[in-house]
Design a protein around this motif. Structure first.
Motif, PDB file in Angstrom:
ATOM      1  N   TYR A 121      -0.390  -5.993 -10.198  1.00 25.92           N
ATOM      2  CA  TYR A 121      -0.201  -5.959  -8.747  1.00 25.92           C
ATOM      3  C   TYR A 121      -1.493  -6.393  -8.059  1.00 25.92           C
ATOM      4  CZ  TYR A 121       0.456  -4.052  -4.051  1.00 25.92           C
ATOM      5  OH  TYR A 121       0.549  -3.895  -2.682  1.00 25.92           O
ATOM      6  N   HIS A 122      -1.450  -7.512  -7.365  1.00 30.74           N
ATOM      7  CA  HIS A 122      -2.629  -8.045  -6.670  1.00 30.74           C
ATOM      8  C   HIS A 122      -2.585  -7.612  -5.203  1.00 30.74           C
ATOM      9  CE1 HIS A 122      -3.826 -10.536 -10.073  1.00 30.74           C
ATOM     10  NE2 HIS A 122      -2.561 -10.914 -10.195  1.00 30.74           N
ATOM     11  N   GLN A 123      -3.590  -6.876  -4.761  1.00 33.21           N
ATOM     12  CA  GLN A 123      -3.624  -6.364  -3.389  1.00 33.21           C
ATOM     13  C   GLN A 123      -4.253  -7.389  -2.454  1.00 33.21           C
ATOM     14  OE1 GLN A 123      -4.597  -2.515  -2.056  1.00 33.21           O
ATOM     15  NE2 GLN A 123      -4.112  -1.490  -3.978  1.00 33.21           N
ATOM     16  N   THR A 124      -3.494  -8.388  -2.106  1.00 29.57           N
ATOM     17  CA  THR A 124      -3.957  -9.339  -1.086  1.00 29.57           C
ATOM     18  C   THR A 124      -4.130  -8.606   0.242  1.00 29.57           C
ATOM     19  OG1 THR A 124      -2.681 -11.065  -2.201  1.00 29.57           O
ATOM     20  CG2 THR A 124      -3.486 -11.551   0.007  1.00 29.57           C
ATOM     21  N   ILE A 125      -3.173  -7.711   0.539  1.00 31.59           N
ATOM     22  CA  ILE A 125      -3.287  -6.793   1.671  1.00 31.59           C
ATOM     23  C   ILE A 125      -3.426  -5.389   1.082  1.00 31.59           C
ATOM     24  CG2 ILE A 125      -2.185  -5.935   3.775  1.00 31.59           C
ATOM     25  CD1 ILE A 125      -0.414  -8.446   3.735  1.00 31.59           C
ATOM     26  N   ALA A 126      -4.372  -4.614   1.580  1.00 37.17           N
ATOM     27  CA  ALA A 126      -4.607  -3.269   1.040  1.00 37.17           C
ATOM     28  C   ALA A 126      -3.400  -2.374   1.282  1.00 37.17           C
ATOM     29  CB  ALA A 126      -5.842  -2.656   1.684  1.00 37.17           C
ATOM     30  N   THR A 127      -2.970  -1.659   0.231  1.00 40.96           N
ATOM     31  CA  THR A 127      -1.830  -0.747   0.324  1.00 40.96           C
ATOM     32  C   THR A 127      -2.094   0.503  -0.514  1.00 40.96           C
ATOM     33  OG1 THR A 127      -0.650  -1.626  -1.612  1.00 40.96           O
ATOM     34  CG2 THR A 127      -0.248  -2.722   0.505  1.00 40.96           C
ATOM     35  N   LYS A 128      -1.180   1.454  -0.390  1.00 34.15           N
ATOM     36  CA  LYS A 128      -1.195   2.604  -1.286  1.00 34.15           C
ATOM     37  C   LYS A 128      -0.916   2.131  -2.710  1.00 34.15           C
ATOM     38  CE  LYS A 128      -1.582   6.103   1.710  1.00 34.15           C
ATOM     39  NZ  LYS A 128      -2.596   7.173   1.639  1.00 34.15           N
ATOM     40  N   LEU A 145      16.287  -9.731  -8.493  1.00 33.37           N
ATOM     41  CA  LEU A 145      15.887  -8.405  -8.029  1.00 33.37           C
ATOM     42  C   LEU A 145      14.544  -7.970  -8.612  1.00 33.37           C
ATOM     43  CD1 LEU A 145      16.633  -5.834  -6.436  1.00 33.37           C
ATOM     44  CD2 LEU A 145      17.818  -5.016  -8.486  1.00 33.37           C
ATOM     45  N   VAL A 146      13.661  -7.464  -7.739  1.00 34.34           N
ATOM     46  CA  VAL A 146      12.386  -6.867  -8.139  1.00 34.34           C
ATOM     47  C   VAL A 146      12.290  -5.499  -7.461  1.00 34.34           C
ATOM     48  CG1 VAL A 146       9.870  -7.096  -8.107  1.00 34.34           C
ATOM     49  CG2 VAL A 146      11.290  -9.143  -8.301  1.00 34.34           C
ATOM     50  N   LEU A 147      11.822  -4.508  -8.229  1.00 37.88           N
ATOM     51  CA  LEU A 147      11.666  -3.156  -7.684  1.00 37.88           C
ATOM     52  C   LEU A 147      10.214  -2.725  -7.796  1.00 37.88           C
ATOM     53  CD1 LEU A 147      12.654  -0.340  -6.712  1.00 37.88           C
ATOM     54  CD2 LEU A 147      13.217   0.161  -9.099  1.00 37.88           C
ATOM     55  N   LEU A 148       9.638  -2.326  -6.668  1.00 35.04           N
ATOM     56  CA  LEU A 148       8.288  -1.752  -6.653  1.00 35.04           C
ATOM     57  C   LEU A 148       8.403  -0.253  -6.470  1.00 35.04           C
ATOM     58  CD1 LEU A 148       7.430  -4.740  -5.972  1.00 35.04           C
ATOM     59  CD2 LEU A 148       5.651  -3.736  -4.538  1.00 35.04           C
ATOM     60  N   ASP A 149       7.652   0.492  -7.263  1.00 34.75           N
ATOM     61  CA  ASP A 149       7.553   1.938  -7.078  1.00 34.75           C
ATOM     62  C   ASP A 149       6.122   2.252  -6.667  1.00 34.75           C
ATOM     63  OD1 ASP A 149       8.166   4.658  -7.097  1.00 34.75           O
ATOM     64  OD2 ASP A 149       7.506   4.867  -9.188  1.00 34.75           O
ATOM     65  N   LYS A 150       5.961   2.851  -5.497  1.00 35.23           N
ATOM     66  CA  LYS A 150       4.614   3.082  -4.974  1.00 35.23           C
ATOM     67  C   LYS A 150       4.485   4.450  -4.324  1.00 35.23           C
ATOM     68  CE  LYS A 150       3.464   1.185  -1.016  1.00 35.23           C
ATOM     69  NZ  LYS A 150       3.537   2.351  -0.103  1.00 35.23           N
ATOM     70  N   SER A 156       5.229   0.235   7.177  1.00 33.85           N
ATOM     71  CA  SER A 156       4.287  -0.885   7.234  1.00 33.85           C
ATOM     72  C   SER A 156       3.612  -1.106   5.888  1.00 33.85           C
ATOM     73  CB  SER A 156       3.222  -0.624   8.306  1.00 33.85           C
ATOM     74  OG  SER A 156       3.793  -0.536   9.582  1.00 33.85           O
ATOM     75  N   ASP A 157       3.191  -0.020   5.251  1.00 34.37           N
ATOM     76  CA  ASP A 157       2.536  -0.112   3.951  1.00 34.37           C
ATOM     77  C   ASP A 157       3.489  -0.661   2.896  1.00 34.37           C
ATOM     78  OD1 ASP A 157      -0.063   0.744   2.538  1.00 34.37           O
ATOM     79  OD2 ASP A 157       1.490   1.621   1.253  1.00 34.37           O
ATOM     80  N   ALA A 158       4.752  -0.221   2.950  1.00 33.37           N
ATOM     81  CA  ALA A 158       5.751  -0.708   2.001  1.00 33.37           C
ATOM     82  C   ALA A 158       5.981  -2.208   2.176  1.00 33.37           C
ATOM     83  CB  ALA A 158       7.055   0.060   2.186  1.00 33.37           C
ATOM     84  N   LEU A 159       6.088  -2.660   3.429  1.00 36.51           N
ATOM     85  CA  LEU A 159       6.274  -4.091   3.684  1.00 36.51           C
ATOM     86  C   LEU A 159       5.069  -4.900   3.207  1.00 36.51           C
ATOM     87  CD1 LEU A 159       7.895  -3.935   7.237  1.00 36.51           C
ATOM     88  CD2 LEU A 159       8.978  -4.829   5.166  1.00 36.51           C
ATOM     89  N   ASN A 160       3.869  -4.372   3.422  1.00 35.04           N
ATOM     90  CA  ASN A 160       2.680  -5.071   2.952  1.00 35.04           C
ATOM     91  C   ASN A 160       2.670  -5.190   1.427  1.00 35.04           C
ATOM     92  OD1 ASN A 160       1.642  -5.498   5.506  1.00 35.04           O
ATOM     93  ND2 ASN A 160       0.408  -3.630   5.504  1.00 35.04           N
ATOM     94  N   ALA A 161       3.119  -4.134   0.740  1.00 34.11           N
ATOM     95  CA  ALA A 161       3.208  -4.190  -0.724  1.00 34.11           C
ATOM     96  C   ALA A 161       4.222  -5.242  -1.150  1.00 34.11           C
ATOM     97  CB  ALA A 161       3.597  -2.815  -1.277  1.00 34.11           C
ATOM     98  N   GLY A 162       5.339  -5.323  -0.430  1.00 32.65           N
ATOM     99  CA  GLY A 162       6.342  -6.338  -0.730  1.00 32.65           C
ATOM    100  C   GLY A 162       5.812  -7.743  -0.519  1.00 32.65           C
TER     101      GLY A 162
END
Length: 474
Positions: A121-128, A145-150, A156-162
């Motif tokens: 997971y590359h954090q281009t935008i900082a997230t949890k 389909l891709v599933l992220l578990d965070k 907002s944080d979820a969208l940034n992770a996406g």
């Protein structure tokens, strides 16, 4: 014995309130005129387009659909299956499990045969922290389909992770409990195919309460039987068919619905994605894009298309409606205040000189003026200082003009888009356009006023909205 000063204050207050509502309603009518012309142009242009050909075209830009999910176990499976069946050539669906406490994660893994990958997971935008990335074991079955578990960090944080995980140049934010028409992506992507300056596009959002739903799709469009969501259906028509279409055609749309909007990823990455410190992340992002890109003398096209439809569940209880409108008003205040440099700034053209002042004076402050108006006229009546001509004019401007605008929105919907085929639903819409102004409007004004107080107190509480879920009702 009343003092002359108090009497003069009451008289001037009544006159000032009347002038405010007169100016506001003239603006509403002007925006409505712009919207009518824009919708007619849009319908005419769509008559020359073949969506079937576009769906098979290689020119259609690939899209990443981002779906933040927090405790959505009840309806998440049918929602994801419906998204995977959208009519669009190339897209992926990224579900972001934002620290759910229910069975959202487990249900998704079991229903789609997902397994954890070693993908970095590359954090281009900082997230949890992202705890895992899942894909289907069978490449052919659910390959999109891709599933992220965070860890939980909010929408907002979820969208940034996406956004960080997405692989395509456009991304579409969709609420987990919303339903898209099958051709929605095709229609909302058209402006990106036709103009290089387009940065974001929003689509029409309608009320799903009362509709017949099966396998995550709207089968039959109906209005809800309860009056509270019915009033909201009218309100959505008025807001989308007049305000948003008009501002988009003036090149200064400030908000795209978080329930359904499509963005070009590159400029969003430039501005560091969604702001996690606001409850109005959708509007704040659009305003930040306007300010940043225009300061760099770059085009920032924010468009609105009236016919790609996203269906969402409206609150059916006054308590939930209060929370929603309170949050919307706080988010509005936060976005306007953070980007106050736009206000009356001639460098930003119509956006700075007309749109932002309108949002401050009308969208943000109108609850204060309306409540103040009721209080002033009540006090004046008790003290025998009521100007009956002013009272009658206030009623006509504050109530009857609202009725007329709502009726115009319903008629415009029927003459152009025609999404409610049954006559009884059209009659309920017309009745709702009238009766929403007697009680419902005053309730939402109070909720929005509470939101203004929350904004002034720097409240950033999201507030939980209880939903019944848009399950199968066919």
């Amino acid at each position: 014995m009343m003092s002359d000063g108090l009497a003069a204050f009451l008289a001037k207050s009544q006159s000032a309130i009347l002038l405010y509502f007169l100016a506001t309603n003239l603006l509403y009518l002007a925006l409505f005129t712009v919207s009518i012309l824009a919708i007619l142009r849009h319908i005419h242009s769509m008559s020359y387009r073949n969506l079937l050909e576009i769906s098979k075209s290689r020119l259609a830009p690939p899209i990443s659909i981002l779906v933040p999910a927090y405790n959505e176990a009840t309806g998440i499976i049918s929602s994801v299956k419906a998204l995977l069946e959208l009519n669009y050539p190339t897209f992926e669906v990224i579900i972001i499990n934002d620290g759910s406490h229910d069975e959202t994660l487990q249900k998704l893994i079991e229903a789609f045969g997902l397994s954890k990958t070693k993908r970095v997971y590359h954090q281009t935008i900082a997230t949890k922290t992202v705890k895992g990335i899942y894909v289907a074991r069978s490449a052919a079955a659910w390959s999109r389909l891709v599933l992220l578990d965070k860890e939980n960090g909010g929408k907002s944080d979820a969208l940034n992770a996406g956004i960080n995980v997405s692989q395509y140049p456009l991304f579409c934010s969709v609420d987990a409990d919303s339903i898209l028409d099958r051709d929605s992506l095709l229609r909302v992507a058209l402006p990106f195919m036709e103009r290089a300056d387009v940065v974001g596009v929003g689509g029409m959002v309608r009320i799903a309460n009362g509709c017949s739903i099966a396998q995550g799709l709207i089968q039959i469009v109906r209005l809800p039987k309860q009056w509270l969501p019915c009033f909201q259906a009218v309100e959505y028509l008025r807001a989308f068919l007049s305000g948003r279409i008009a501002w988009a055609n003036l090149g200064s749309l400030l908000v795209l619905s978080g329930a359904f909007s499509l963005f070009k990823k590159a400029p969003v990455l430039e501005v560091k994605g969604y702001d996690r410190s606001t409850v109005g992340e959708d509007m704040e992002l659009v305003m930040r894009l306007h300010q940043t890109l225009r300061n760099q003398k770059r085009a920032c096209g924010i468009e609105f298309i009236p016919d790609p439809v996203c269906w969402t569940e409206a609150p059916e209880r006054f308590k939930m409606l209060w929370r929603q409108r309170d949050r919307w008003q706080r988010g509005l205040g936060q976005s306007l205040f953070r980007h106050r440099a736009l206000l009356f700034n001639p460098r930003f053209g119509v956006l700075g000189l007309l749109t932002v002042p309108y949002f401050w004076a009308v969208e943000f402050l109108s609850p204060v003026v309306e409540i103040w108006g009721y209080l002033i006229f009540l006090i004046a009546a008790v003290l025998g200082q009521l100007q009956w001509e002013s009272c009658a004019a206030f009623f006509l401007l504050a109530v009857m003009m609202g009725v007329n605008l709502s009726l115009l929105a319903v008629v415009l919907e029927e003459l152009t888009l025609h999404r409610y085929p049954q006559v009884r639903d059209l009659m309920r819409l017309l009745a709702g356009a009238i009766f929403e102004n007697f009680g419902y409007r005053q309730f939402t004004a109070l909720a929005r006023f509470a939101g203004i107080l929350g904004f002034l107190n720097r409240s950033n509480v999201w507030g939980v909205l209880e939903r019944k879920g848009l399950g199968n009702t066919a």
